[in-house]
Design a protein around this motif. Structure first.
Motif, PDB file in Angstrom:
ATOM      1  N   ALA A  73      -9.227  -7.873 -51.891  1.00  0.00           N
ATOM      2  CA  ALA A  73      -9.040  -6.866 -50.839  1.00  0.00           C
ATOM      3  C   ALA A  73      -7.645  -6.280 -50.955  1.00  0.00           C
ATOM      4  O   ALA A  73      -6.749  -6.899 -51.546  1.00  0.00           O
ATOM      5  N   LEU A  74      -7.489  -5.099 -50.404  1.00  0.00           N
ATOM      6  CA  LEU A  74      -6.166  -4.476 -50.336  1.00  0.00           C
ATOM      7  C   LEU A  74      -5.946  -4.030 -48.891  1.00  0.00           C
ATOM      8  O   LEU A  74      -6.832  -3.423 -48.279  1.00  0.00           O
ATOM      9  N   ILE A  75      -4.777  -4.379 -48.381  1.00  0.00           N
ATOM     10  CA  ILE A  75      -4.447  -4.007 -47.003  1.00  0.00           C
ATOM     11  C   ILE A  75      -3.585  -2.754 -47.003  1.00  0.00           C
ATOM     12  O   ILE A  75      -2.615  -2.650 -47.765  1.00  0.00           O
ATOM     13  N   VAL A  76      -3.970  -1.813 -46.145  1.00  0.00           N
ATOM     14  CA  VAL A  76      -3.156  -0.628 -45.891  1.00  0.00           C
ATOM     15  C   VAL A  76      -2.721  -0.731 -44.437  1.00  0.00           C
ATOM     16  O   VAL A  76      -3.540  -1.097 -43.590  1.00  0.00           O
ATOM     17  N   VAL A  77      -1.460  -0.452 -44.143  1.00  0.00           N
ATOM     18  CA  VAL A  77      -1.049  -0.391 -42.732  1.00  0.00           C
ATOM     19  C   VAL A  77      -0.773   1.083 -42.443  1.00  0.00           C
ATOM     20  O   VAL A  77       0.090   1.697 -43.071  1.00  0.00           O
ATOM     21  N   HIS A  78      -1.544   1.655 -41.514  1.00  0.00           N
ATOM     22  CA  HIS A  78      -1.683   3.115 -41.379  1.00  0.00           C
ATOM     23  C   HIS A  78      -1.498   3.540 -39.925  1.00  0.00           C
ATOM     24  O   HIS A  78      -2.436   3.447 -39.157  1.00  0.00           O
ATOM     25  N   PRO A  79      -0.283   3.929 -39.492  1.00  0.00           N
ATOM     26  CA  PRO A  79       0.955   4.011 -40.257  1.00  0.00           C
ATOM     27  C   PRO A  79       1.582   2.627 -40.399  1.00  0.00           C
ATOM     28  O   PRO A  79       1.360   1.747 -39.579  1.00  0.00           O
ATOM     29  N   ASN A  80       2.397   2.529 -41.435  1.00  0.00           N
ATOM     30  CA  ASN A  80       2.949   1.218 -41.781  1.00  0.00           C
ATOM     31  C   ASN A  80       4.065   0.806 -40.815  1.00  0.00           C
ATOM     32  O   ASN A  80       4.774   1.641 -40.272  1.00  0.00           O
ATOM     33  N   ASN A  81       4.186  -0.483 -40.624  1.00  0.00           N
ATOM     34  CA  ASN A  81       5.304  -1.091 -39.890  1.00  0.00           C
ATOM     35  C   ASN A  81       6.208  -1.731 -40.935  1.00  0.00           C
ATOM     36  O   ASN A  81       5.751  -2.613 -41.649  1.00  0.00           O
ATOM     37  N   PRO A  82       7.491  -1.368 -41.111  1.00  0.00           N
ATOM     38  CA  PRO A  82       8.254  -0.491 -40.241  1.00  0.00           C
ATOM     39  C   PRO A  82       8.477   0.921 -40.795  1.00  0.00           C
ATOM     40  O   PRO A  82       9.225   1.678 -40.170  1.00  0.00           O
ATOM     41  N   THR A  83       7.877   1.278 -41.941  1.00  0.00           N
ATOM     42  CA  THR A  83       8.267   2.548 -42.580  1.00  0.00           C
ATOM     43  C   THR A  83       7.677   3.768 -41.867  1.00  0.00           C
ATOM     44  O   THR A  83       8.120   4.894 -42.087  1.00  0.00           O
ATOM     45  N   GLY A  84       6.631   3.563 -41.051  1.00  0.00           N
ATOM     46  CA  GLY A  84       6.025   4.667 -40.303  1.00  0.00           C
ATOM     47  C   GLY A  84       5.233   5.622 -41.182  1.00  0.00           C
ATOM     48  O   GLY A  84       4.914   6.731 -40.758  1.00  0.00           O
ATOM     49  N   SER A  85       4.895   5.194 -42.411  1.00  0.00           N
ATOM     50  CA  SER A  85       4.210   6.121 -43.323  1.00  0.00           C
ATOM     51  C   SER A  85       2.689   6.018 -43.189  1.00  0.00           C
ATOM     52  O   SER A  85       2.137   4.933 -43.032  1.00  0.00           O
ATOM     53  N   ASP A 141      -7.672 -16.922 -53.735  1.00  0.00           N
ATOM     54  CA  ASP A 141      -7.911 -15.530 -54.137  1.00  0.00           C
ATOM     55  C   ASP A 141      -6.774 -14.635 -53.635  1.00  0.00           C
ATOM     56  O   ASP A 141      -6.104 -14.958 -52.653  1.00  0.00           O
ATOM     57  N   THR A 142      -6.641 -13.503 -54.308  1.00  0.00           N
ATOM     58  CA  THR A 142      -5.518 -12.609 -54.012  1.00  0.00           C
ATOM     59  C   THR A 142      -5.920 -11.458 -53.088  1.00  0.00           C
ATOM     60  O   THR A 142      -7.001 -10.889 -53.220  1.00  0.00           O
ATOM     61  N   VAL A 143      -4.998 -11.137 -52.183  1.00  0.00           N
ATOM     62  CA  VAL A 143      -5.126  -9.931 -51.363  1.00  0.00           C
ATOM     63  C   VAL A 143      -3.830  -9.137 -51.544  1.00  0.00           C
ATOM     64  O   VAL A 143      -2.730  -9.709 -51.491  1.00  0.00           O
ATOM     65  N   LEU A 144      -3.967  -7.850 -51.781  1.00  0.00           N
ATOM     66  CA  LEU A 144      -2.781  -7.003 -51.968  1.00  0.00           C
ATOM     67  C   LEU A 144      -2.270  -6.516 -50.616  1.00  0.00           C
ATOM     68  O   LEU A 144      -3.052  -6.084 -49.763  1.00  0.00           O
ATOM     69  N   VAL A 145      -0.953  -6.609 -50.438  1.00  0.00           N
ATOM     70  CA  VAL A 145      -0.337  -6.169 -49.178  1.00  0.00           C
ATOM     71  C   VAL A 145       0.826  -5.228 -49.487  1.00  0.00           C
ATOM     72  O   VAL A 145       1.514  -5.391 -50.499  1.00  0.00           O
ATOM     73  N   PRO A 146       1.076  -4.269 -48.614  1.00  0.00           N
ATOM     74  CA  PRO A 146       2.198  -3.367 -48.868  1.00  0.00           C
ATOM     75  C   PRO A 146       3.532  -4.066 -48.665  1.00  0.00           C
ATOM     76  O   PRO A 146       3.630  -5.017 -47.893  1.00  0.00           O
ATOM     77  N   ALA A 147       4.546  -3.577 -49.369  1.00  0.00           N
ATOM     78  CA  ALA A 147       5.926  -4.029 -49.131  1.00  0.00           C
ATOM     79  C   ALA A 147       6.809  -2.807 -49.219  1.00  0.00           C
ATOM     80  O   ALA A 147       6.670  -2.037 -50.166  1.00  0.00           O
ATOM     81  N   PRO A 148       7.691  -2.569 -48.259  1.00  0.00           N
ATOM     82  CA  PRO A 148       7.893  -3.397 -47.069  1.00  0.00           C
ATOM     83  C   PRO A 148       6.748  -3.260 -46.075  1.00  0.00           C
ATOM     84  O   PRO A 148       6.087  -2.234 -46.044  1.00  0.00           O
ATOM     85  N   SER A 149       6.551  -4.328 -45.294  1.00  0.00           N
ATOM     86  CA  SER A 149       5.546  -4.251 -44.229  1.00  0.00           C
ATOM     87  C   SER A 149       5.704  -5.402 -43.245  1.00  0.00           C
ATOM     88  O   SER A 149       6.730  -6.081 -43.226  1.00  0.00           O
ATOM     89  N   TYR A 150       4.661  -5.598 -42.487  1.00  0.00           N
ATOM     90  CA  TYR A 150       4.583  -6.493 -41.343  1.00  0.00           C
ATOM     91  C   TYR A 150       4.807  -7.966 -41.763  1.00  0.00           C
ATOM     92  O   TYR A 150       4.049  -8.494 -42.582  1.00  0.00           O
ATOM     93  N   PRO A 151       5.843  -8.639 -41.217  1.00  0.00           N
ATOM     94  CA  PRO A 151       6.189  -9.985 -41.691  1.00  0.00           C
ATOM     95  C   PRO A 151       5.125 -11.063 -41.424  1.00  0.00           C
ATOM     96  O   PRO A 151       5.120 -12.071 -42.100  1.00  0.00           O
ATOM     97  N   LEU A 152       4.228 -10.835 -40.480  1.00  0.00           N
ATOM     98  CA  LEU A 152       3.265 -11.900 -40.143  1.00  0.00           C
ATOM     99  C   LEU A 152       2.235 -12.155 -41.256  1.00  0.00           C
ATOM    100  O   LEU A 152       1.554 -13.183 -41.253  1.00  0.00           O
ATOM    101  N   PHE A 153       2.131 -11.219 -42.219  1.00  0.00           N
ATOM    102  CA  PHE A 153       1.137 -11.399 -43.277  1.00  0.00           C
ATOM    103  C   PHE A 153       1.281 -12.747 -43.983  1.00  0.00           C
ATOM    104  O   PHE A 153       0.293 -13.375 -44.344  1.00  0.00           O
ATOM    105  N   ASP A 154       2.521 -13.180 -44.185  1.00  0.00           N
ATOM    106  CA  ASP A 154       2.734 -14.428 -44.924  1.00  0.00           C
ATOM    107  C   ASP A 154       2.046 -15.600 -44.224  1.00  0.00           C
ATOM    108  O   ASP A 154       1.377 -16.411 -44.859  1.00  0.00           O
ATOM    109  N   PHE A 155       2.211 -15.685 -42.917  1.00  0.00           N
ATOM    110  CA  PHE A 155       1.608 -16.797 -42.175  1.00  0.00           C
ATOM    111  C   PHE A 155       0.084 -16.654 -42.107  1.00  0.00           C
ATOM    112  O   PHE A 155      -0.646 -17.638 -42.248  1.00  0.00           O
ATOM    113  N   LEU A 156      -0.363 -15.430 -41.886  1.00  0.00           N
ATOM    114  CA  LEU A 156      -1.818 -15.218 -41.831  1.00  0.00           C
ATOM    115  C   LEU A 156      -2.456 -15.627 -43.159  1.00  0.00           C
ATOM    116  O   LEU A 156      -3.532 -16.222 -43.187  1.00  0.00           O
ATOM    117  N   ALA A 157      -1.757 -15.318 -44.248  1.00  0.00           N
ATOM    118  CA  ALA A 157      -2.287 -15.673 -45.569  1.00  0.00           C
ATOM    119  C   ALA A 157      -2.271 -17.186 -45.761  1.00  0.00           C
ATOM    120  O   ALA A 157      -3.275 -17.778 -46.181  1.00  0.00           O
TER     121      ALA A 157
END
Ligand SMILES: Cc1ncc(COP(=O)(O)O)c(C=O)c1O
Length: 389
Positions: free
Chosen positions: A164-176, A113-129
């Motif tokens: 699911a959709l992941i938000v990184v709040h604030p995002n790493n590394p963009t700080g948004s 199944d698919t999970v949406l992740v922001p790009a650019p973002s935290y590199p560990l997502f690939d391994f966690l997925a």
């Protein structure tokens, strides 16, 4: 013999090979990738009380799948300060955020199944997925003086089967940070899609300004099933203590089922140790003091970079609302890897190239704002001198 999910190409890249060789030679380096706060010379560690770890209570074991009630109440109080009214029953303690992701992927996602992740973002997502049999679909944040959610992005629209959709709040590394309008659109999408939101808020307390349309926290979001992740690795600069949490919220029936199932997942591992749970309330009470020192460091380094960049018209510092990193756009006269290698070999400065974080194009450098001011300033001076050369 081995599972397909662990069939990674384990080959060091050119940058890590060069770093290893310089470290072996004992070459002095300015490490602007350093984001381990315990290596950055903060004063607050000297006064961190460790009595909770020696509490005689720790000789007893009271297994609790969600975590000790008093610790969960402290986490609920943390959210109350941010106007998110949660009961301690909505909090599940974990041994860090990575484990929280694993629990949520097991809860929500079937293999493939698919999970949406922001790009650019935290590199560990690939391994966690990979480890949780999840397929990631990146949705690209766009930048035009601020970072935005991509509501017209094809990946975002096409992921009709996303769970699911992941938000990184604030995002790493963009700080948004996520804005109110963006959350509204996400809620509509998630309700229509019957999908959950996962908001990674480990850097939540490190915001540089107070823009009125910024979402305070998604922990209060009841419009769809929402899991907010936090932890003391960033909020207290204590990654070694391994304490994180999931704050769950959403429509009543969905929330009840999610909490029942999460309880069984957490009960299977019971991974958070008791001494840390007993010590955490006292540490969380020191949050203001600890964050003041970390924020002062982040601000100073960020201001230094913002001042210096004016002398380097070929470079741009991207707008940054919060977090522990700054992003520098540099001339595309060579690849990011070539820039990073040259800075390492010729200038003794170690930085992360943008492609580590899945930037859409080159050339970007990511700088940690956490190192001591002297290290950071010298590193920035050398980077900017190299871009001029
Ligand atoms: C966005 C993000 N989430 C989670 C983590 C890891 O947090 P923890 O130490 O709680 O596992 C990091 C670490 O850098 C991070 O950048």
């Amino acid at each position: 013999m081995f599972s397909n999910r662990t069939n990674w190409k384990i080959k060091p890249n050119r940058l890590s090979l060069e770093l290893e060789s310089l470290n072996k030679k004992g070459a002095p380096l300015l490490d602007l990738t350093e984001s381990n706060p315990t290596h950055c010379g903060f004063e607050f560690y000297k006064h961190l009380p460790l009595d909770g770890l020696a509490n005689p209570e720790n000789k007893n074991y009271h297994p609790s799948p969600q975590g000790l009630k008093k610790t969960r109440e402290t986490v609920a109080a943390y959210y109350k300060e941010k106007n998110a009214d949660l009961s301690s029953e909505q909090i599940i303690l974990t041994a860090g955020t990575s484990e929280a992701y694993a629990f949520l992927f097991r809860l929500l996602v079937n293999p493939g199944d698919t999970v949406l992740v922001p790009a650019p973002s935290y590199p560990l997502f690939d391994f966690l997925a990979d480890l949780n049999d999840v397929t990631l679909a990146p949705y690209r944040l766009s930048y035009d003086a601020l970072w935005h959610m991509p509501f017209e992005n094809p990946a975002y629209d096409a992921a009709a089967d996303a769970k699911a959709l992941i938000v990184v709040h604030p995002n790493n590394p963009t700080g948004s940070f996520l804005k109110q309008g963006e959350l509204h659109a996400l809620n509509q999408w998630a309700s229509k899609q019957n999908a959950a939101l996962i908001s990674d808020e480990v850097f939540l307390d490190y915001g540089f300004d107070h823009s009125p349309d910024r979402v305070s926290t998604l922990a209060a979001n009841t419009a769809c099933l929402t899991f907010t992740l936090g932890g003391i690795s960033k909020s207290l600069g204590l990654p070694q203590m391994k304490l994180g949490w999931i704050a769950a919220n959403g429509p009543e029936k969905l929330l009840k089922t999610a909490l029942e199932r999460l309880e069984i997942i957490a009960d299977t591992y019971l991974s958070v140790n008791s001494p840390v749970q007993n010590a955490a309330p006292e540490w969380l009470a020191l949050r203001g003091h600890i964050q003041k020192e970390i924020m002062a460091r982040l601000q100073k380094n960020k201001n230094f970079l913002a001042g210096k960049i004016k002398e380097a018209p070929a470079c741009e510092m991207l707008a940054q609302e919060g977090g522990w990193y700054s992003v520098l756009k540099i001339p595309r006269t060579r690849t990011e890897e070539e820039w990073a290698l040259e800075l390492l070999k010729k200038d003794g400065v170690y930085i992360h190239p943008g492609y580590f974080f899945n930037f859409e194009k080159e050339a970007f450098l990511v700088l940690s704002l956490l190192p001591a001011e002297k290290v950071f300033q010298e590193g920035v001076n050398r980077i900017l001198a190299r871009t001029k050369a």
